[in-house]
Design an enzyme around this catalytic site. Structure first.
Site, short mmCIF file in Angstrom:
data_model
loop_
_atom_site.label_atom_id
_atom_site.label_comp_id
_atom_site.label_asym_id
_atom_site.label_seq_id
_atom_site.Cartn_x
_atom_site.Cartn_y
_atom_site.Cartn_z
N ARG A 48 49.27 48.36 34.16
CA ARG A 48 49.23 49.60 34.93
C ARG A 48 50.67 50.01 35.17
O ARG A 48 51.24 49.83 36.23
CB ARG A 48 48.48 49.43 36.26
N TYR A 69 11.72 62.25 31.51
CA TYR A 69 12.88 63.07 31.15
C TYR A 69 13.27 63.96 32.32
O TYR A 69 14.44 64.12 32.64
CB TYR A 69 12.55 63.95 29.93
N LYS A 91 32.03 50.51 40.39
CA LYS A 91 32.87 49.71 41.31
C LYS A 91 32.07 49.37 42.57
O LYS A 91 31.14 48.58 42.51
CB LYS A 91 34.16 50.48 41.64
N PHE A 130 46.71 54.03 26.60
CA PHE A 130 46.65 52.61 26.96
C PHE A 130 45.41 51.91 26.43
O PHE A 130 45.41 50.72 26.18
CB PHE A 130 46.73 52.44 28.48
N PHE A 183 45.13 59.19 38.85
CA PHE A 183 44.39 58.18 38.11
C PHE A 183 44.27 58.69 36.68
O PHE A 183 44.17 59.90 36.45
CB PHE A 183 43.01 57.86 38.71
N THR A 184 44.26 57.76 35.72
CA THR A 184 44.36 58.12 34.30
C THR A 184 43.34 59.19 33.88
O THR A 184 43.71 60.27 33.42
CB THR A 184 44.19 56.86 33.43
N ASP A 238 37.97 61.19 45.55
CA ASP A 238 37.53 60.22 44.57
C ASP A 238 37.07 59.04 45.41
O ASP A 238 37.87 58.25 45.91
CB ASP A 238 38.66 59.83 43.62
N1 F0G Z 1 38.48 57.00 39.58
C1 F0G Z 1 39.00 55.80 39.83
C2 F0G Z 1 39.79 55.59 41.07
C3 F0G Z 1 38.82 54.76 38.92
O1 F0G Z 1 39.36 53.57 39.17
C4 F0G Z 1 38.08 55.00 37.74
C5 F0G Z 1 37.90 53.96 36.74
C6 F0G Z 1 37.56 56.27 37.53
C7 F0G Z 1 37.77 57.24 38.47
C8 F0G Z 1 36.78 56.61 36.28
O2 F0G Z 1 35.53 56.08 36.34
O3 F0G Z 1 35.47 54.45 34.45
O4 F0G Z 1 33.38 55.22 35.57
O5 F0G Z 1 34.66 56.75 34.11
N2 F0G Z 1 38.57 52.91 36.74
C9 F0G Z 1 38.42 51.78 35.84
C10 F0G Z 1 39.47 50.78 36.14
C11 F0G Z 1 38.33 52.15 34.41
O6 F0G Z 1 39.53 49.77 35.41
O7 F0G Z 1 40.24 50.96 37.09
P1 F0G Z 1 34.72 55.60 35.04
#
Ligand code: F0G
Length: 466
Positions: A390, A79, A265, A457, A131-132, A222
Site C-alpha cells: 500500500r 429473479y 469486510k 497494483f 481509496f484505489t 464509505d
Molecule cells: N472501500 C474501501 C474502504 C475498501 O477497503 C474497499 C476494498 C472498497 C471500497 C471496494 O470494495 O473490494 O468490495 O469492491 N478493499 C479491499 C482491500 C479490496 O483489500 O482493502 P470491493
C-alpha cells in the site's frame, strides 16, 4: 465484567468456537522463491495454494457463522422480488438506518453507480484520503479527487487517536476554489484503509456534515469498515464508553446522505455490497443504472443466498460488542508484538490490519524502486505469509501529468481476515516480520516489467534491480 482488553486484567478470547477447519499448506523456502518469481514479485499474482497465512486482505476472506451457512440454504433465487432482498433491506434499515437500498455485487459496484449519478466532468470530489477503486470511479466519471484528510494521517508515527478526521480548513479551501456547485459530495471513509485503518471521530463527522448542509453538498460515507470505526469511538471519544457499537454505528450513519459499503469486510460475508441512500429520487436514478451494470434492483449482482447470508452477517456483527472487541483485539495483539520488537508500524494500531512502515524498514531503497512491494515479497519468501503493498504502486499515476503519485505512506499491510486465524498464527507472522526486518539490507528494490494502465497494483509484474 470489564471487557475492554486495555483496562481489564483478565484475558479476552473469541466469542465463538471452531466447528470446521480448512487445511493450509506449509511450503519450503525454495518453493516460495520460485513462486514469487512466477508471480512477478506481486503478491496479488501468487496462487493461494502457495500461501501459508494469507494476510493479503480482510476482504471477502471472513469465516461465516453456522447461522450464516444455514441462511444460505434459505436464499430465495427469484429473479424479481426475492424474499432475501427484503430481508437484506430490513437489516440495512435496522442497523445502518438508510431507507433506500441499492444492492451491488461488491463495493466498487456501488462506487461506480454513485460516481455516475452524481459527478459531472470538471467536478471536485473531496475525500479523507483516497481509496484505489473509489478514486478510480470518481476520476472515470470526470471528477478530480482532492485529499482533505488531516496531516497526521500522512505521518505513520503520529499517535493521534482520530487520524481519519476530515481537515475542515482543507475542505473549506476546496469549496472556495471550486464553488459548492461543482462539489457534488464529499466522500468520507470510516476507518480509513490507506491511512492504516484509522478512525474518524463522531464530532468531526458531525462538523463535516454541518458544513456540507450549509453549502448544499452531499456527505457520502464509505461505510465499509464503519463498525471498526464505531469500536474506536467507543474506546477513544468521550461520551461513548457506555454506548453499544450498534448505537454508535447508527449515529455515524445519521450524519450522512448515503453510503457505499463493501460487505466483504465488516459484514462478515465473502461477496456482496450495497449503495444505501436517504433520497428516494437519487435512489431511483441509481436503480436505473443498476439494471444496466449490476442486475435487477432486487439482487444487483448477488444471488438470493448471498443476500440471505449478508442480512444475517449485518445483524450478527452488532448483536453484542463481543465480536468487534475480539476482532480488533486480535489485530492489536499482532501490532503490540511488533511494537515490542521495535518494528516500525503505523500508530495507533489500525482496525483491520497492521501496517509496516516500509520506508523506515528499507531505508536503502528509494520510493521509485517500490520498497513496500519489495518488503511484501521478502516476507512471503521468508515464511509464506502473504501481505499487500500500500504505497507508490497502489497510488498509481496522476491522470493529467502521467507522473507517479508519491504518497507519504509507503506501507505493507498485514490484513487480518475476521474469525479465520488463531493467536498462534499471529505469533508466526510476528516472528517472520522480525526476521525480515533484521536482514532488511539483503532486500533489493524492484522495477516494472509490466505496468497496467488501470489500478496497476493488481496485475503489475516486477523484477529485482541487481
Ligand atoms: N472501500 C474501501 C474502504 C475498501 O477497503 C474497499 C476494498 C472498497 C471500497 C471496494 O470494495 O473490494 O468490495 O469492491 N478493499 C479491499 C482491500 C479490496 O483489500 O482493502 P470491493
Amino acid at each position: 465484567m470489564d471487557r475492554d482488553p486495555r483496562t481489564s486484567r483478565r484475558s479476552w478470547a473469541e466469542p465463538f468456537r471452531i466447528k470446521m477447519v480448512e487445511p493450509i499448506t506449509v511450503t519450503t523456502r525454495g518453493h516460495r522463491e520460485r513462486a514469487i518469481k512466477d508471480a512477478g514479485w506481486n503478491t496479488f499474482l501468487l496462487r493461494a495454494e502457495d500461501v501459508y497465512i494469507d494476510l493479503l486482505t480482510d476482504s471477502g476472506t471472513n469465516a461465516m457463522s453456522d447461522r450464516q451457512w444455514a441462511a444460505l440454504m434459505l436464499g430465495d433465487e427469484a429473479y424479481a422480488g426475492s424474499r432475501s432482498y427484503y430481508h437484506l433491506e430490513d437489516a440495512v434499515r435496522d442497523v445502518y438506518g438508510y431507507e433506500e437500498l441499492v444492492p451491488t455485487h461488491q463495493g466498487r459496484g456501488a462506487e461506480h453507480i454513485l460516481s455516475q449519478i452524481l459527478i459531472k466532468p470538471g467536478d471536485a470530489v473531496p475525500g479523507n484520503m483516497y481509496f484505489t477503486t473509489t478514486r478510480y470511479h470518481q476520476e472515470r466519471a470526470g471528477g478530480t479527487f482532492v485529499d482533505v484528510i488531516i496531516d497526521e494521517a500522512h505521518d505513520p508515527a503520529s499517535t493521534y487517536p482520530f487520524k481519519g478526521n476530515v481537515d475542515l480548513d482543507k475542505f473549506r479551501a476546496v469549496i472556495d476554489e471550486y464553488g459548492a456547485s461543482r462539489i457534488p459530495y464529499i466522500s468520507v471513509e470510516t476507518n480509513v484503509n490507506m491511512a492504516g485503518g484509522q478512525p474518524l471521530s463522531m464530532a468531526n463527522l458531525r462538523a463535516t456534515y454541518e458544513l456540507c448542509r450549509e453549502h448544499g453538498i452531499y456527505l457520502m460515507l464509505d461505510a465499509t469498515r464503519a463498525l471498526e470505526n464505531a469500536w474506536f469511538i467507543k474506546q477513544r471519544e468521550p461520551g461513548y464508553q457506555d454506548k453499544s457499537v450498534r448505537e454508535i454505528l447508527r449515529e455515524l450513519c445519521s450524519y450522512s446522505d448515503g453510503a457505499t459499503v463493501s460487505s466483504k469486510k465488516d459484514n462478515l460475508v465473502n461477496i456482496g455490497g450495497f449503495l444505501a441512500l436517504r433520497d428516494p429520487d437519487l435512489a431511483r436514478r441509481a436503480r436505473s443504472l443498476l439494471v444496466a451494470f449490476e442486475g435487477l434492483h432486487t439482487y444487483g449482482g448477488m444471488s438470493g443466498r448471498d443476500m440471505e447470508a449478508l442480512a444475517q452477517g449485518i445483524r450478527e456483527m452488532v448483536e453484542t460488542d463481543d465480536h468487534i472487541a475480539a476482532r480488533i483485539g486480535q489485530v492489536e495483539y499482532l501490532g503490540n508484538k511488533l511494537i515490542d520488537e521495535d518494528v516500525p508500524i503505523v500508530l495507533p494500531i489500525g482496525g483491520h490490519g497492521v501496517f509496516l512502515d516500509a520506508r523506515a524498514i528499507l531505508a536503502h531503497i528509494p520510493q521509485e524502486q517500490f520498497p513496500a512491494q519489495a518488503l511484501a515479497a521478502a516476507l512471503y519468501v521468508d515464511s509464506g505469509v502473504r501481505s499487500m503493498e500500500r504505497g507508490v504502486v497502489s497510488a498509481g499515476r496522476d491522470p493529467v501529468t502521467g507522473q507517479n503519485h508519491l504518497p507519504k505512506l509507503e506501507l505493507v499491510r498485514l490484513t487480518i481476515p475476521r474469525r479465520v486465524y488463531t493467536q498462534a498464527h499471529m505469533d508466526v507472522v510476528a516472528e517472520s516480520v522480525v526476521e525480515v526486518v533484521a536482514s532488511a539490507d539483503e532486500v533489493a528494490g524492484l522495477r516494472f516489467t509490466y505496468e497496467p494502465e488501470d489500478l496497476r497494483f493488481f496485475l503489475a509484474r516486477f523484477e529485482p534491480i541487481s
